[in-house]
Design an enzyme around this catalytic site. Structure first.
Site, PDB file in Angstrom:
ATOM      1  N   ASN A   1     -10.521  -2.653  -6.295  1.00  0.00           N
ATOM      2  CA  ASN A   1      -9.783  -1.794  -6.552  1.00  0.00           C
ATOM      3  C   ASN A   1     -10.151  -1.746  -8.293  1.00  0.00           C
ATOM      4  OD1 ASN A   1      -6.187  -3.029  -5.234  1.00  0.00           O
ATOM      5  ND2 ASN A   1      -7.822  -1.112  -4.874  1.00  0.00           N
ATOM      6  N   TRP A   2     -11.328  -2.453  -9.005  1.00  0.00           N
ATOM      7  CA  TRP A   2     -11.926  -1.870 -10.153  1.00  0.00           C
ATOM      8  C   TRP A   2     -13.262  -0.321  -9.828  1.00  0.00           C
ATOM      9  CZ3 TRP A   2     -10.641  -4.824 -13.642  1.00  0.00           C
ATOM     10  CH2 TRP A   2     -10.796  -6.202 -13.846  1.00  0.00           C
TER      11      TRP A   2
ATOM     12  N   ASP B   1       0.761  -0.710   0.369  1.00  0.00           N
ATOM     13  CA  ASP B   1       0.127  -0.392   0.118  1.00  0.00           C
ATOM     14  C   ASP B   1       1.252   1.532   0.115  1.00  0.00           C
ATOM     15  OD1 ASP B   1      -2.345   1.254  -0.040  1.00  0.00           O
ATOM     16  OD2 ASP B   1      -2.826   0.958   2.168  1.00  0.00           O
TER      17      ASP B   1
END
Length: 249
Positions: free
Chosen positions: A73-74, A25
């Site tokens: 995350n799309w 991240d």
């Protein structure tokens, strides 16, 4: 015993986790600090991944599972998603040859049906090229969601019960584990001993919820592109100070 030199004192590691999970991240924030587009951070993150993979391999870590792209995350900007989906292609061309030379084996877990053809092709080529390697397994969690993984496992188990392959009373934790995506990993090391999350966020974000039941968690403010060999050693040093009870005293 592995030792890394540092100014004040050496980092000494006597206990090496067999399986490390990493929530990579902070790529976007890393790029923003440098007044660059978010994709610049994702590219830098690939450099970090190669370095950390080789460092982990040198330590004798058996499996490194990295959270590369979640099912959530799309929802990111379309251009960023498109760029991320192309990263496996670049990763294969630029990084896989060196990892292959270091005896690293590459595997992938996640829902592959939604991935672009070029992404799937690059991942399959990496898997095929490294399938006979006997060193560290670099396991990509790509388009992965932990809850969806469990739901899919339950559906498969229910169907097998209906097909009379076994009875409901035969269902155990071990049987469920055999229906999870991590069943492609060596049996003794399917569950991470240590999970690292970079960037200062303090949550698992749907990463391996079943497998992480007894994992030690390590959170660092370091942004992923800055996470290097020393940062890995520091995480494992902290792991060395933990007493894993597995529900006991």
């Amino acid at each position: 015993m592995f030792t890394l030199r540092r100014k004040k004192q050496d980092i000494k590691l006597s206990k090496i986790p067999a399986h490390i999970g990493i929530i990579m991240d902070g790529n976007g924030r890393w790029a923003k600090k440098r007044m660059k587009p978010r994709v610049f951070g994702h590219k830098a993150g690939m450099d970090a991944l190669q370095d950390v993979t080789i460092a982990a391999s040198e330590l004798g870590v058996k499996i490194l599972t990295v959270y590369a792209f979640s099912t959530e995350n799309w929802a990111r900007p379309q251009e960023e998603v498109k760029f991320i989906m192309n990263l496996p292609v670049e990763f294969f061309d630029k990084y896989v040859p060196k990892l292959h030379k270091n005896n690293v084996r590459i595997l992938v877990i996640g829902d592959k049906e939604e991935l672009p053809a070029a992404t799937l092709d690059a991942l399959e080529r990496a898997r095929e090229l490294t399938k006979h390697n006997s060193g560290l397994i670099l396991n990509f969690a790509l388009n992965y969601g932990g809850r969806a993984e469990i739901v899919d496992a339950v559906k498969l188990i229910a169907q097998d019960v209906l097909d009379a392959r076994f009875n409901p009373g035969d269902i155990t934790e071990g049987l469920i584990a055999d229906y999870l995506m991590t069943s492609n990993l060596p049996y003794l090391y399917r569950d991470p001993d240590l999970i690292i999350r970079t960037s200062g966020e303090l949550r698992l974000s749907n990463f391996l919820p079943w497998q992480a039941a007894y994992s030690e968690l390590y959170f660092t403010d370091t942004l992923w592109p800055d996470f290097d060999k020393k940062a890995l050693y520091l995480a494992i040093e902290e792991f060395n100070h933990r007493h894993r009870r597995f529900g006991g005293v």
